[in-house]
Structure formats: structure tokens, C-alpha cells
Design a protein around this motif. Sequence first.
Motif, PDB file in Angstrom:
ATOM      1  N   CYS A  37     -18.117  57.701 -21.291  1.00  0.00           N
ATOM      2  CA  CYS A  37     -17.135  58.178 -20.303  1.00  0.00           C
ATOM      3  C   CYS A  37     -17.598  57.862 -18.895  1.00  0.00           C
ATOM      4  O   CYS A  37     -18.709  58.192 -18.498  1.00  0.00           O
ATOM      5  CB  CYS A  37     -16.920  59.679 -20.456  1.00  0.00           C
ATOM      6  N   LYS A  38     -16.693  57.185 -18.145  1.00  0.00           N
ATOM      7  CA  LYS A  38     -17.030  56.794 -16.773  1.00  0.00           C
ATOM      8  C   LYS A  38     -16.427  57.763 -15.759  1.00  0.00           C
ATOM      9  O   LYS A  38     -16.469  57.516 -14.561  1.00  0.00           O
ATOM     10  CB  LYS A  38     -16.486  55.385 -16.484  1.00  0.00           C
ATOM     11  N   GLU A  39     -15.805  58.820 -16.262  1.00  0.00           N
ATOM     12  CA  GLU A  39     -15.156  59.813 -15.394  1.00  0.00           C
ATOM     13  C   GLU A  39     -14.149  59.190 -14.449  1.00  0.00           C
ATOM     14  O   GLU A  39     -14.134  59.487 -13.259  1.00  0.00           O
ATOM     15  CB  GLU A  39     -16.194  60.595 -14.599  1.00  0.00           C
ATOM     16  N   CYS A  40     -13.335  58.316 -15.000  1.00  0.00           N
ATOM     17  CA  CYS A  40     -12.326  57.664 -14.160  1.00  0.00           C
ATOM     18  C   CYS A  40     -11.220  58.649 -13.772  1.00  0.00           C
ATOM     19  O   CYS A  40     -10.493  58.400 -12.816  1.00  0.00           O
ATOM     20  CB  CYS A  40     -11.736  56.463 -14.889  1.00  0.00           C
ATOM     21  N   GLY A  41     -11.082  59.723 -14.532  1.00  0.00           N
ATOM     22  CA  GLY A  41     -10.125  60.761 -14.166  1.00  0.00           C
ATOM     23  C   GLY A  41      -8.709  60.566 -14.683  1.00  0.00           C
ATOM     24  O   GLY A  41      -7.860  61.430 -14.477  1.00  0.00           O
ATOM     25  N   ILE A  42      -8.439  59.435 -15.351  1.00  0.00           N
ATOM     26  CA  ILE A  42      -7.072  59.187 -15.830  1.00  0.00           C
ATOM     27  C   ILE A  42      -6.639  60.282 -16.801  1.00  0.00           C
ATOM     28  O   ILE A  42      -5.552  60.843 -16.682  1.00  0.00           O
ATOM     29  CB  ILE A  42      -6.972  57.786 -16.492  1.00  0.00           C
ATOM     30  N   CYS A  43      -7.513  60.629 -17.728  1.00  0.00           N
ATOM     31  CA  CYS A  43      -7.152  61.632 -18.741  1.00  0.00           C
ATOM     32  C   CYS A  43      -6.856  62.992 -18.121  1.00  0.00           C
ATOM     33  O   CYS A  43      -5.982  63.717 -18.591  1.00  0.00           O
ATOM     34  CB  CYS A  43      -8.244  61.747 -19.800  1.00  0.00           C
TER      35      CYS A  43
END
Lengths: 58, 391
Positions: A37-43
Motif C-alpha cells: 500500500c502506497k497510501e495513495c488515498g483513492i480507496c
Amino acid sequence: MLTVNRYKCCYCGACVGVCPTISLELVDTWLEISEECKECGICTKICPVGALESRHEV
Amino acid sequence: MKFNVVVVGAGPGGSMAAKTAAEAGLDVVMLEKRQEIGDPIRCAEGVGKRDLCDIVKPDPQWIAAEVKGFRVYAPNGTSLVMSEDKGGAEVGYVLERKIFDRALAMNAASAGAKVMVKTRALGLLHKDGVPCGVSAMRMGEPIQIEAPLIIGADGVESKVGRWAGIDTTLKPKDIHCCAQFLVQDSSIDDEYCEFFFGNELAPGGYVWAFPKGEKLANVGIGVQGSKSGSGEPIRLLKKFMKSRFPNGKVVEMVAGGDPSSGVIESATADGVMLVGDAAHQTDPLTGGGILNAMKAGIIAGEVTVKAVSAGNFRKAGLKEYENRWRADLGKHIARSYEYKEFFVKLRDNDFNQLFSSLKNEDISNVDLRGVLRVLFKLNPKLLWELRHLVV
């Protein structure tokens, strides 16, 4: 770090469908978050019930 | 364990594929990661009556309600009624998916397919660089299932495609974030499916109320992902409930993500076919996916039979699946996607204008396409972008 509020999560899998790094997996009622998880924040924005949160440690 | 084909996911798409292949005498196994098939649902449960009956003979137990038609509300409250036989694919019956999904899986089992629940696919097995089965976890035990063909019917959270190199990740603008309550309320219309539009009500989507008999209805919302935010759908649904069904009792709640990406670039790879939500075969405009998944499942099952007898499981050998689903449902999905891309841009005033333009038109005997034609005639400027779809 991406956290899931398991008291809120309705285990619908929408987050899994948008995850660009295949870091989420829904196992029955249990959402697993892997280390990729790259913590892109989409989810977090997609979650219909607001069960996902990206917490950045200072 | 060795099989001719392994189907991942026991929803309507997977079950139809498994049944079709098993009926032809193939060794079929269908995996379902949940311990119960069909529960919890992620769906408004509406299907077209005629289309469902074309595919399978419905058991009365599957059907929660049969509706006369549907009613659509503009943001300003103006409404429009259409009868069921003109409504297209998403209204007619409101199903009881918990029973329906299980029945379809049992049909597959009766046809000879092995069904394994609480069994989660973990990845593809490879031989000489070509997929040859799946590794899975069954009740906590790792197992290997060998099969030269894998049908990925694993829903919106599909992994099979991504494991095979097909990018099925949904962009926020191409997923609708949904929440739904099963509501009991004396004011529920038992005879009509209702749709409510408005950018404040449901940005880039709509609110629905699909009756399930005896003053019970699925009341839900779909919000375009790019216009949504954390928890937004459930917040907006609660707001809608307050204004429309203030005394409604919520007896169940579910959430879900609905692919609305339009036609996927590829639904096949070497040894792999994708079916249903996994292949984004949902109608991008209505969100309806049950019948498309079933149709695609049948095609995938038939192509499986041919691939097994030809011994060709490479992408080129599965071309018939690609060709047939595109020629059948793909065409409708592509058209619906264009409509969706247009409708998500409409402002509330535009919706109101479209509805009021139909005020003096008799559309009771016109089908959905006919209504669009009338709308175009009356609002050419507003609908100019859609002219190629209307004529």
C-alpha cells in the motif's frame, strides 16, 4: 498508514476494485491491507461508508 | 485436483459459466471465497422480466416483486412514468438475490460442477509461462487447483484479470459508489421502481427505490466515484431517507462499488476469461449487471467447451468469447457509456428542462430509445452531443 474501521466497514470490496497497487484483499468480512500500500488515498475517497482512513504520522 | 476449467466466483456470471461447461460434460470447479453464496448482496436487485426469462426460467421464489413500470423524478420533483415492457433491462422483476444466486449455483452443481465455498483464489499457477490453474486457500488450508482455463467471475474486486496482466483497476470516475437500505415504510410504492435525479441528491448518479413487496423496498444511492468522498454515499442516502421516508425503518444495509467504465479493452488473456463485474460488463448508465453477467457467463461456458475440444487455451483460442460478448452486450455497454459520460455533466436545470419538455407529450407507449428521440427533437441544443446515438 491506511487503517480500516472494522466497526464501520460493510465489506463491499469497492476499495479493492480501485486500488492501483493490488494491496487490498477482501476475505469474507475482513479487509486485508498489504505492505505494498502506497497510501495513495483513492480507496478512502471511494469507500461508501467512510471506513478507510489514511493517517500520516508526523 | 485437476479440472478442465476453474471458475473463480459464484455470482450469476460464474454460475452460468460453470453450468454451461458442466452440462457439456466438462470437469468444472467453481470457487467462492465467501462462506455463503449470495450474501451480503451488493445490488438493487432489479432485472428486466423478458430478458431474464430468455436466459432462465425464473422460480417464483427468486422474485421479491413484480413491478408495473418505473417512475423517474427530476431534481425539481417533476416525475415521468413508463410501463415495464418499455423500461429496458433493469426493471420488471425485483429479485431476492440471496435465493437467486444460490439457486443458480445449485443449478451449476446439479449439472455436475463441483462447488467449493470458503475457498479463496490466491494467484495463478503457471507452466511454461502459461496459466494452468489457481492456488487457493480453503478453510485455512492451501490447495492447488490445476485447470488449463480460468474463468474470472470475481466481481468488482477482481484479481484474476490483474494476475493475468489485464488492468481491471477502476478509475474513480468509472466506479459508482453505492449504499443501500432495505426499508419498510407504509408510503412505499409497491408497483413502481423509482429513480431520483439531482446533483445534490446523488452527484453523477441517482437514488433508487425498488419495491420488494409488502411495503418493503431497496432504497439506495450510487454516486460517481470522482464526485464522491469518504462516506458520502451513506451520508446522502440518510439525507434522502429523512426527506422521502422519514418514518422508514431500515432492516438491512449494504454497500457496493459498481463498475461504470464502459467496454473493457480485453476480457481475455492466455488461459483466462473474465465475466461480469470482473470484466466491467455492468451497464454504465443504469448500473444493471446481473443479466449481462449471466449472458457473458453462458458465452464463456460455451467457448470453454470449444477450447477444451480444440486444446487451445491461448488468448487467440478464446477470441470467440471476446467477439461474441462484444457483439452482444458490448454494443449496449458502449452506447450506455456515452450516455453516462453526457448525463454526469448535466446540471439540475438541464434535467428539469428535459423533464418539463415532455409535459405535453404522450410517451406512454414509447420505449426508452423513443423517449430519447422525442427529447432530442424538443431539446436539440442541450442534447446535441448525443445526436449520433439518437438517430
